[in-house]
Design a protein around this motif. Structure first.
Motif, PDB file in Angstrom:
ATOM      1  N   GLY A  56     -49.490  37.466  50.106  1.00 46.16           N
ATOM      2  CA  GLY A  56     -48.405  37.074  49.533  1.00 46.16           C
ATOM      3  C   GLY A  56     -47.926  35.759  48.279  1.00 46.16           C
ATOM      4  N   ARG A  57     -45.882  34.925  48.824  1.00 44.78           N
ATOM      5  CA  ARG A  57     -45.515  34.158  47.844  1.00 44.78           C
ATOM      6  C   ARG A  57     -45.786  33.015  48.422  1.00 44.78           C
ATOM      7  NH1 ARG A  57     -43.121  36.350  42.676  1.00 44.78           N
ATOM      8  NH2 ARG A  57     -43.160  34.306  42.634  1.00 44.78           N
ATOM      9  N   ALA A  58     -45.773  31.960  47.568  1.00 38.62           N
ATOM     10  CA  ALA A  58     -45.483  30.806  47.873  1.00 38.62           C
ATOM     11  C   ALA A  58     -43.920  30.205  47.976  1.00 38.62           C
ATOM     12  CB  ALA A  58     -46.078  29.787  46.432  1.00 38.62           C
ATOM     13  N   GLY A  59     -43.421  29.649  48.760  1.00 34.14           N
ATOM     14  CA  GLY A  59     -42.423  29.792  48.778  1.00 34.14           C
ATOM     15  C   GLY A  59     -40.785  30.396  49.329  1.00 34.14           C
ATOM     16  N   GLU A  60     -42.265  31.681  50.008  1.00 32.29           N
ATOM     17  CA  GLU A  60     -41.047  32.747  50.382  1.00 32.29           C
ATOM     18  C   GLU A  60     -40.159  32.833  51.299  1.00 32.29           C
ATOM     19  OE1 GLU A  60     -40.411  35.556  49.290  1.00 32.29           O
ATOM     20  OE2 GLU A  60     -42.664  36.746  49.449  1.00 32.29           O
ATOM     21  N   GLY A  76     -35.083  48.914  61.421  1.00 26.12           N
ATOM     22  CA  GLY A  76     -36.837  49.155  60.592  1.00 26.12           C
ATOM     23  C   GLY A  76     -38.086  48.660  61.017  1.00 26.12           C
ATOM     24  N   PRO A  77     -38.699  49.181  60.101  1.00 27.02           N
ATOM     25  CA  PRO A  77     -40.049  48.516  60.988  1.00 27.02           C
ATOM     26  C   PRO A  77     -40.581  46.873  60.255  1.00 27.02           C
ATOM     27  CG  PRO A  77     -40.719  49.997  58.782  1.00 27.02           C
ATOM     28  CD  PRO A  77     -39.354  49.784  59.752  1.00 27.02           C
ATOM     29  N   GLU A  78     -40.545  46.355  61.392  1.00 21.17           N
ATOM     30  CA  GLU A  78     -40.808  44.282  61.202  1.00 21.17           C
ATOM     31  C   GLU A  78     -42.275  44.249  61.540  1.00 21.17           C
ATOM     32  OE1 GLU A  78     -37.245  41.558  62.480  1.00 21.17           O
ATOM     33  OE2 GLU A  78     -37.864  43.173  63.325  1.00 21.17           O
ATOM     34  N   TRP A  79     -43.270  44.808  61.792  1.00 18.15           N
ATOM     35  CA  TRP A  79     -44.856  44.649  61.839  1.00 18.15           C
ATOM     36  C   TRP A  79     -45.287  43.829  60.739  1.00 18.15           C
ATOM     37  CZ3 TRP A  79     -48.671  47.810  59.546  1.00 18.15           C
ATOM     38  CH2 TRP A  79     -48.927  48.857  59.436  1.00 18.15           C
ATOM     39  N   PHE A  80     -45.268  44.489  59.189  1.00 17.65           N
ATOM     40  CA  PHE A  80     -45.584  44.674  58.000  1.00 17.65           C
ATOM     41  C   PHE A  80     -44.419  43.495  57.388  1.00 17.65           C
ATOM     42  CE2 PHE A  80     -47.365  44.971  54.480  1.00 17.65           C
ATOM     43  CZ  PHE A  80     -48.961  44.493  54.737  1.00 17.65           C
ATOM     44  N   LYS A  81     -44.438  41.687  56.891  1.00 19.25           N
ATOM     45  CA  LYS A  81     -43.714  41.059  56.645  1.00 19.25           C
ATOM     46  C   LYS A  81     -44.229  41.026  55.620  1.00 19.25           C
ATOM     47  CE  LYS A  81     -43.377  39.295  61.143  1.00 19.25           C
ATOM     48  NZ  LYS A  81     -42.449  40.451  61.223  1.00 19.25           N
ATOM     49  N   LEU A  82     -43.044  41.373  55.048  1.00 17.27           N
ATOM     50  CA  LEU A  82     -42.337  41.990  53.065  1.00 17.27           C
ATOM     51  C   LEU A  82     -41.668  40.679  53.272  1.00 17.27           C
ATOM     52  CD1 LEU A  82     -42.693  45.498  52.560  1.00 17.27           C
ATOM     53  CD2 LEU A  82     -44.759  43.702  52.068  1.00 17.27           C
ATOM     54  N   GLY A  83     -42.175  40.085  52.547  1.00 19.69           N
ATOM     55  CA  GLY A  83     -40.856  38.491  51.990  1.00 19.69           C
ATOM     56  C   GLY A  83     -40.273  39.452  50.610  1.00 19.69           C
ATOM     57  N   ASP A  84     -39.141  37.958  50.331  1.00 21.50           N
ATOM     58  CA  ASP A  84     -37.960  38.566  49.336  1.00 21.50           C
ATOM     59  C   ASP A  84     -39.067  38.455  47.790  1.00 21.50           C
ATOM     60  OD1 ASP A  84     -36.222  38.353  51.231  1.00 21.50           O
ATOM     61  OD2 ASP A  84     -35.568  36.821  51.604  1.00 21.50           O
ATOM     62  N   LEU A  85     -39.230  37.185  47.781  1.00 23.07           N
ATOM     63  CA  LEU A  85     -40.135  37.778  46.208  1.00 23.07           C
ATOM     64  C   LEU A  85     -40.851  38.438  46.388  1.00 23.07           C
ATOM     65  CD1 LEU A  85     -40.819  33.986  45.423  1.00 23.07           C
ATOM     66  CD2 LEU A  85     -39.208  35.313  44.520  1.00 23.07           C
ATOM     67  N   ASP A  86     -41.883  38.944  47.393  1.00 24.54           N
ATOM     68  CA  ASP A  86     -42.958  39.920  47.372  1.00 24.54           C
ATOM     69  C   ASP A  86     -42.454  41.029  46.899  1.00 24.54           C
ATOM     70  OD1 ASP A  86     -45.507  40.835  47.403  1.00 24.54           O
ATOM     71  OD2 ASP A  86     -45.697  40.493  49.622  1.00 24.54           O
ATOM     72  N   LEU A  87     -41.424  41.386  47.550  1.00 23.59           N
ATOM     73  CA  LEU A  87     -40.327  42.461  47.890  1.00 23.59           C
ATOM     74  C   LEU A  87     -40.152  43.175  46.899  1.00 23.59           C
ATOM     75  CD1 LEU A  87     -38.505  43.379  51.280  1.00 23.59           C
ATOM     76  CD2 LEU A  87     -40.052  44.556  50.049  1.00 23.59           C
ATOM     77  N   ALA A  88     -39.877  42.119  45.698  1.00 23.67           N
ATOM     78  CA  ALA A  88     -39.921  42.560  43.952  1.00 23.67           C
ATOM     79  C   ALA A  88     -40.933  43.408  43.249  1.00 23.67           C
ATOM     80  CB  ALA A  88     -39.124  41.086  43.100  1.00 23.67           C
ATOM     81  N   THR A  89     -42.226  42.169  43.670  1.00 20.30           N
ATOM     82  CA  THR A  89     -43.523  42.842  43.351  1.00 20.30           C
ATOM     83  C   THR A  89     -43.653  44.696  43.926  1.00 20.30           C
ATOM     84  OG1 THR A  89     -44.615  41.340  43.398  1.00 20.30           O
ATOM     85  CG2 THR A  89     -45.879  42.894  43.616  1.00 20.30           C
ATOM     86  N   HIS A  90     -43.180  44.886  44.990  1.00 15.31           N
ATOM     87  CA  HIS A  90     -43.381  46.486  45.285  1.00 15.31           C
ATOM     88  C   HIS A  90     -41.784  47.286  44.857  1.00 15.31           C
ATOM     89  CE1 HIS A  90     -46.002  44.146  48.033  1.00 15.31           C
ATOM     90  NE2 HIS A  90     -45.155  43.487  48.888  1.00 15.31           N
TER      91      HIS A  90
END
Ligand code: FO1
Length: 331
Positions: A87-91, A104-118
């Motif tokens: 994941g990303r620093a400063g998330e 929705g599912p929360e078991w796999f944590k996707l940060g806001d910055l990381d989500l932009a990549t996905h």
């Protein structure tokens, strides 16, 4: 190739230093990313390729998530989360919190910055770009000059056969916190890419990072023809142990070894890679154990401090391995 054939192989290479050798790192997530960053601090970008496990990729919330690829890319860009390694620093986590609120599912944590990549990756894949092309695009955007290649472009989902049944890798690893005992790692038959084949053909040195051999490195080797290329080509293959004093530096490697009936030791890792590797790098703390087990035959071994707690450690370990490899290649 067999370690016993390494001297004839080494004779095939002209003298030079690591600056003009082509180096390939096979990497899973955090351990692979750290070693790749160490090598990247020393070797010019044109001479370094990182081939990354994509067996842990999965579809989640309608998006294609590539955890190991992203860990390598974020680490090489210096923007990885220092606490988790992934994941990303400063998330920030506003979207995840809202996903949870909406059921929705929360078991796999996707940060806001990381989500932009996905989001961007999923959109590019949906419009016909290959995972190799998408990874290149993301690397360009993050200012990474070295080549980062997924092991293949096809989906290659690793499955874990456990005492609680067969499950997708991320279900076992994150949702189940790697607790179900592992019976077997099940890998699909996939074919690698022209880019991977070409970089292996031109490689002088292949480094198998201190990643999990079963769920990070084996999926890469299993993408045809990577394993046979390592066995047949004239390059030097160096593996770094992910086990120190009977414990994994991070993650489930040691637990898996026990569950799959292996001894939990660095020596067992060397034996697992067997004839595929020429040199085995292990931690000083394991020297007595390695001597006792003493069944590494003609494998060249090298002991050092393999823990990488900071960027200086990564560089030091990479430099020590490169020094040894260049000595062998030039001998
Ligand atoms: N690992 C976890 O243990 N929990 C998570 O919620 C989690 C989220 C996550 C999001 C993006 C990403 O790139 C990686 C993430 N990881 C998480 C790590 C990842 O699942 C594993 O470390 C690798 O797949 C194994 O190498």
């Amino acid at each position: 190739m067999p370690a016993s054939s390494s001297s004839s192989k080494l004779e095939q290479r002209p003298n030079s230093n690591s600056q003009n050798r082509n180096i390939v790192v096979l990497a899973g997530g955090v351990g692979g990313a750290k070693l790749a960053d160490g090598v990247a601090q020393i070797v010019p970008p044109d001479n370094l390729t990182v081939i990354v496990n994509s067996g842990d990729d999965f579809q989640h919330l309608g998006l294609t998530i590539c955890p190991d690829l992203d860990t390598v890319v974020y680490t090489l860009a210096g923007i990885e989360n220092p606490e988790t390694g992934w994941g990303r620093a400063g998330e920030t986590w506003r979207i995840m919190a809202e996903v949870g609120r909406l059921g929705g599912p929360e078991w796999f944590k996707l940060g806001d910055l990381d989500l932009a990549t996905h989001l961007v990756r999923s959109q590019l894949l949906a419009t016909g770009h290959s995972l190799t092309e998408v990874t290149q695009t993301l690397c360009n955007k993050f200012g990474i000059e070295i080549s980062v290649l997924p092991m293949c472009d096809q989906p290659a989902p690793t499955m874990i056969a456990t005492d609680q049944g067969l499950m997708p890798f991320q279900t076992w690893f994150v949702e189940q916190k790697w607790q179900p005992a592992v019976r077997e790692v099940v890998l699909p038959d996939v074919i690698s890419t022209a880019q991977v084949v070409s970089c292996l053909e031109n490689a002088d040195l292949i480094l198998i990072a201190p990643s999990n051999p079963f769920v990070s490195i084996d999926p890469i080797l299993n993408a045809y023809p990577i394993r046979s290329m390592l066995a047949d080509l004239a390059e030097l293959v160096v593996a770094v142990s992910p086990i120190i004093a009977g414990e994994a530096v991070k993650g489930p490697a040691a637990k898996m070894m026990g569950e799959m009936g292996m001894r939990v030791s660095s020596a067992a890792i060397a034996q697992y890679y067997g004839d595929l590797i020429d040199v085995f790098v292990f931690d000083r703390r394991d020297s007595a154990l390695l001597n006792q087990e003493g069944s590494l035959n003609s494998l060249i071994t090298f002991q050092t401090d393999t823990l990488m707690n900071n960027r200086q450690d990564r560089r030091r370990l990479a430099q020590e391995i490169l020094n040894l490899a260049m000595e062998l290649l030039n001998s």
